[in-house]
Design a protein around this motif. Structure first.
Motif, PDB file in Angstrom:
ATOM      1  N   TYR A  76       3.302  -5.086   5.246  1.00 35.29           N
ATOM      2  CA  TYR A  76       2.889  -4.107   4.244  1.00 35.29           C
ATOM      3  C   TYR A  76       2.894  -4.793   2.885  1.00 35.29           C
ATOM      4  O   TYR A  76       3.924  -5.283   2.432  1.00 35.29           O
ATOM      5  N   ALA A  77       1.745  -4.875   2.256  1.00 37.45           N
ATOM      6  CA  ALA A  77       1.619  -5.525   0.954  1.00 37.45           C
ATOM      7  C   ALA A  77       0.839  -4.614   0.023  1.00 37.45           C
ATOM      8  O   ALA A  77      -0.368  -4.802  -0.188  1.00 37.45           O
ATOM      9  N   GLN A 100      10.127  -3.806  -2.058  1.00 39.54           N
ATOM     10  CA  GLN A 100       9.090  -4.315  -1.151  1.00 39.54           C
ATOM     11  C   GLN A 100       9.601  -5.427  -0.246  1.00 39.54           C
ATOM     12  O   GLN A 100       9.019  -5.700   0.801  1.00 39.54           O
ATOM     13  N   GLU A 101      10.673  -6.113  -0.644  1.00 39.80           N
ATOM     14  CA  GLU A 101      11.187  -7.254   0.106  1.00 39.80           C
ATOM     15  C   GLU A 101      12.427  -6.903   0.930  1.00 39.80           C
ATOM     16  O   GLU A 101      12.780  -7.624   1.850  1.00 39.80           O
ATOM     17  N   THR A 127      -1.952 -17.792   2.453  1.00 37.32           N
ATOM     18  CA  THR A 127      -1.259 -16.827   1.595  1.00 37.32           C
ATOM     19  C   THR A 127      -0.209 -16.077   2.410  1.00 37.32           C
ATOM     20  O   THR A 127      -0.415 -15.805   3.592  1.00 37.32           O
ATOM     21  N   SER A 128       0.904 -15.760   1.788  1.00 35.12           N
ATOM     22  CA  SER A 128       1.975 -15.026   2.465  1.00 35.12           C
ATOM     23  C   SER A 128       1.449 -13.736   3.088  1.00 35.12           C
ATOM     24  O   SER A 128       0.782 -12.945   2.426  1.00 35.12           O
ATOM     25  N   SER A 157      -1.809  -8.162   3.399  1.00 35.22           N
ATOM     26  CA  SER A 157      -1.242  -7.192   4.334  1.00 35.22           C
ATOM     27  C   SER A 157      -1.800  -7.452   5.728  1.00 35.22           C
ATOM     28  O   SER A 157      -3.008  -7.620   5.905  1.00 35.22           O
ATOM     29  N   SER A 166      -0.135 -11.773  -1.877  1.00 28.94           N
ATOM     30  CA  SER A 166       0.185 -11.698  -0.454  1.00 28.94           C
ATOM     31  C   SER A 166      -0.890 -10.863   0.211  1.00 28.94           C
ATOM     32  O   SER A 166      -1.597 -10.097  -0.446  1.00 28.94           O
ATOM     33  N   LYS A 179      -0.670  -2.858  -3.332  1.00 34.52           N
ATOM     34  CA  LYS A 179      -1.256  -3.490  -4.508  1.00 34.52           C
ATOM     35  C   LYS A 179      -0.203  -3.658  -5.586  1.00 34.52           C
ATOM     36  O   LYS A 179       0.690  -2.840  -5.751  1.00 34.52           O
ATOM     37  N   GLU A 180      -0.308  -4.780  -6.335  1.00 36.38           N
ATOM     38  CA  GLU A 180       0.595  -5.078  -7.443  1.00 36.38           C
ATOM     39  C   GLU A 180       0.754  -3.864  -8.351  1.00 36.38           C
ATOM     40  O   GLU A 180      -0.233  -3.286  -8.802  1.00 36.38           O
ATOM     41  N   LYS A 240       2.391 -10.220   4.921  1.00 30.32           N
ATOM     42  CA  LYS A 240       3.443  -9.228   5.137  1.00 30.32           C
ATOM     43  C   LYS A 240       2.862  -8.075   5.943  1.00 30.32           C
ATOM     44  O   LYS A 240       1.668  -7.809   5.876  1.00 30.32           O
TER      45      LYS A 240
END
Length: 581
Positions: free
Chosen positions: A57-58, A316-317, A52-53, A77, A75, A60-61, A55
């Motif tokens: 910092y990921a 976020q990106e 899974t990707s 974290s 993704s 929560k959706e 990051k």
């Protein structure tokens, strides 16, 4: 009147229905969440699957229905992964870790941070095993930390050293009449080199070779320690591809045995003295083990700046001065926040946005301790926003530096001539204008070059002040040159080598904190428009569609071209799009 009353009643009824439907879905989501609550069972083995990707910092959706409807972009974290491994070290229900992942969807520095945390885990006395049908090079680097490492009898290990490929477009431009007009400062600032030549310059070859060898030395040194194979032997193995089958891998001590997956699972049972149960790292994090709990009042703010830098709000990106500066101001305003750690993972981008973030950090530093932690990348604009910290901490494999500036503007003059297009301009003044369909004139070049030089001088001055160096000394190691964290330590661009944890500990020491808790920033706003997208068909990810149609490699090329197309203004950006294999 009756008509208006009925109309208002209908409108009111519509909105009431929408809200009832929304809360109904939230209720269903809540119930499903309760039913699917993750429970860690005794004699469990934590399974490290990192496909899974990952990051830095990921959060929560933001859409609470995303998980229920299957429209979220999953993704993990990095922080949550590291915290989970820490928690697993003390968790009596976790007997060991199994590394079993097809590939690692993380950068080199992130992978190195996970590997270091696994070394800490081994100090608990618990086991780490690793198994795969095939190992990529990065996967093997991580898995080599295991007590026992296994490979499928018909599998292989892709262990061959590091390579980096750069595409050159000069001949393509000449053939089709579309080119990039380039203005730059820095002999190593090769972000635009592919548009100027059809082969690699010696300066570019020098810097790529330097940082590849620096990263490879980290790989081989750490694998050598873990597998008890000398660095010289590892290089011979890489030269001869002596991991290309299980027999060679075993003979060269890259693995401990060649076995099938069912035999590997038996070994996990033996290690736990019972029928072992595996729990994925994602589920372990969902169980609440992705956080380190603390009752301390004092806080250290960790502000994540990840992605290319653009002028604007950001998300976020993408790093934008809007969202990052809001986060900095919130951290400064919070009286319980005693120190700020800026976690940078960026190839750079807009010079203007970088300057605006630098300024906000300069103001914050007057109020709070400021430490920078560098991830996979903290280059060009990424270094610009890092250079004024009290302490800069980088991973040995971080790509940083690239202190240089460029501007690149598309030009289709030759193409327009070929296809019979002539552009005529009318203007009120004789200013330095530019047209896509005319050659760049000297006046426009001179004005733009002046802007590039001004920003380069400002950039170097920012670094000189932040690092307590002379302009001349910074200029000598700047010129767009890229360095690894290990090299940057030697030339004074960073202060220490270490992880995000090390940067947080350094911040705590500077702020004289004995106990503290972590507060993550930025806070990403909930997009309420998307919360009502109940249909998965309304939330189709266009990137997924393109990837499916183009394939992974072509899709990467498309994304790279698209990024350059969207560049605006003068750039402080990593010298090229780089993929290390």
């Amino acid at each position: 009147m009756k008509f208006l009353r009925n109309l208002l009643a209908s409108i009111l009824g519509f909105f009431i229905s929408i809200f009832i439907l929304f809360f109904l879905f939230v209720g269903i989501a809540s119930l499903i969440g309760k039913e699917d609550a993750v429970v860690v069972k005794p004699n469990s083995v934590l399974e490290l699957d990192l496909t899974t990707s990952i990051k830095d910092y990921a959060p929560k959706e933001s859409n609470p229905l995303g998980e229920v409807l299957g429209v979220e972009n999953p993704s993990l974290s990095l922080e949550a992964i590291l915290n989970a491994i820490d928690n697993a070290q003390l968790d009596e229900k976790i007997k060991g870790i199994s590394i079993q992942t097809n590939f690692i969807n993380a950068g080199i520095a992130q992978t190195q941070a996970i590997r270091k945390k696994l070394i800490d885990f081994k100090e608990s006395g618990k086991f780490i095993y690793a198994y795969n049908d095939n190992y990529t090079q990065k996967n093997y680097y991580l898995s080599s930390v295991a007590d026992s490492l296994f490979l499928n009898p018909v599998g292989q290990i892709d262990f061959k050293g590091l390579t980096s490929e750069v595409l050159y477009y000069k001949d393509f431009e000449d053939k089709y009449g579309v080119k990039m007009e380039v203005i730059r400062h820095g002999k190593y600032k090769s972000a635009v080199e592919p548009y100027l030549d059809n082969k690699m310059s010696e300066a570019n070859r020098e810097q790529i070779s330097s940082f590849l060898n620096s990263i490879w030395s980290e790989y081989t040194k750490e694998i050598s320690t873990a597998r008890n194979i000398s660095v010289a032997e590892l290089n011979t193995i890489a030269d001869n591809s002596d991991g290309r089958n299980a027999t060679l891998a075993l003979n060269n001590k890259l693995i401990d045995a060649s076995i099938y997956e069912d035999q590997y699972l038996d070994k996990l049972d033996n290690a736990t003295n019972s029928k072992s149960k595996t729990i994925s790292i994602a589920d372990y994090i969902k169980s609440g083990k992705g956080r380190i709990s603390s009752t301390a009042k004092d806080k250290i703010a960790v502000i994540y700046a990840q992605g290319q830098i653009i002028y604007g709000e950001g998300n976020q990106e993408i790093i934008g001065q809007g969202i990052i500066n809001k986060a900095i101001k919130k951290a400064v305003k919070d009286k319980n926040v005693k120190a700020i750690v800026l976690r940078v993972n960026s190839p750079g981008g807009s010079a203007l946005a970088s300057e605006l973030i630098w300024r906000e950090l300069e103001l914050a530093k007057k109020e709070k301790t400021l430490v920078v932690s560098m991830g996979n990348l903290a280059a060009s604009g990424g270094y610009y926003i890092a250079c004024n910290a009290d302490i800069i901490v980088a991973e040995p494999t971080t790509i940083t530096g690239s202190i240089g500036v460029f501007g690149a503007i598309p030009n289709a003059y030759e193409l327009s001539k070929k296809i019979g297009i002539n552009a005529e301009q009318v203007a009120t003044n004789n200013s330095a204008n530019y047209s896509l369909f005319e050659p760049m004139d000297k006046k426009f070049y001179d004005v733009t070059k002046e802007g590039v030089e001004q920003i380069y001088t400002t950039f170097v001055n920012r670094v000189a002040k932040g690092r307590n160096m002379t302009f001349e000394k910074v200029d000598a190691i700047a010129q767009g040159r890229v360095w690894t964290g290990k090299e940057a330590l030697e030339n004074g661009l960073v202060d220490e080598l270490g992880s995000l944890d090390d940067a947080i500990n350094a911040a705590a020491q500077l702020a004289e904190l004995k106990s503290y808790k972590i507060r993550n920033y930025p806070n990403y706003e909930v997009d309420y428009k998307n919360m009502f997208k109940f249909s998965p068909f309304m939330s189709v990810n266009k990137d997924d569609i393109l990837k499916e149609a183009l394939g992974d490699e072509t899709f990467k090329l498309f994304k790279q071209i698209n990024e350059f197309k969207n560049l605006e203004g003068i750039q402080t950006r990593l010298p090229y799009i780089m993929e290390i294999k």
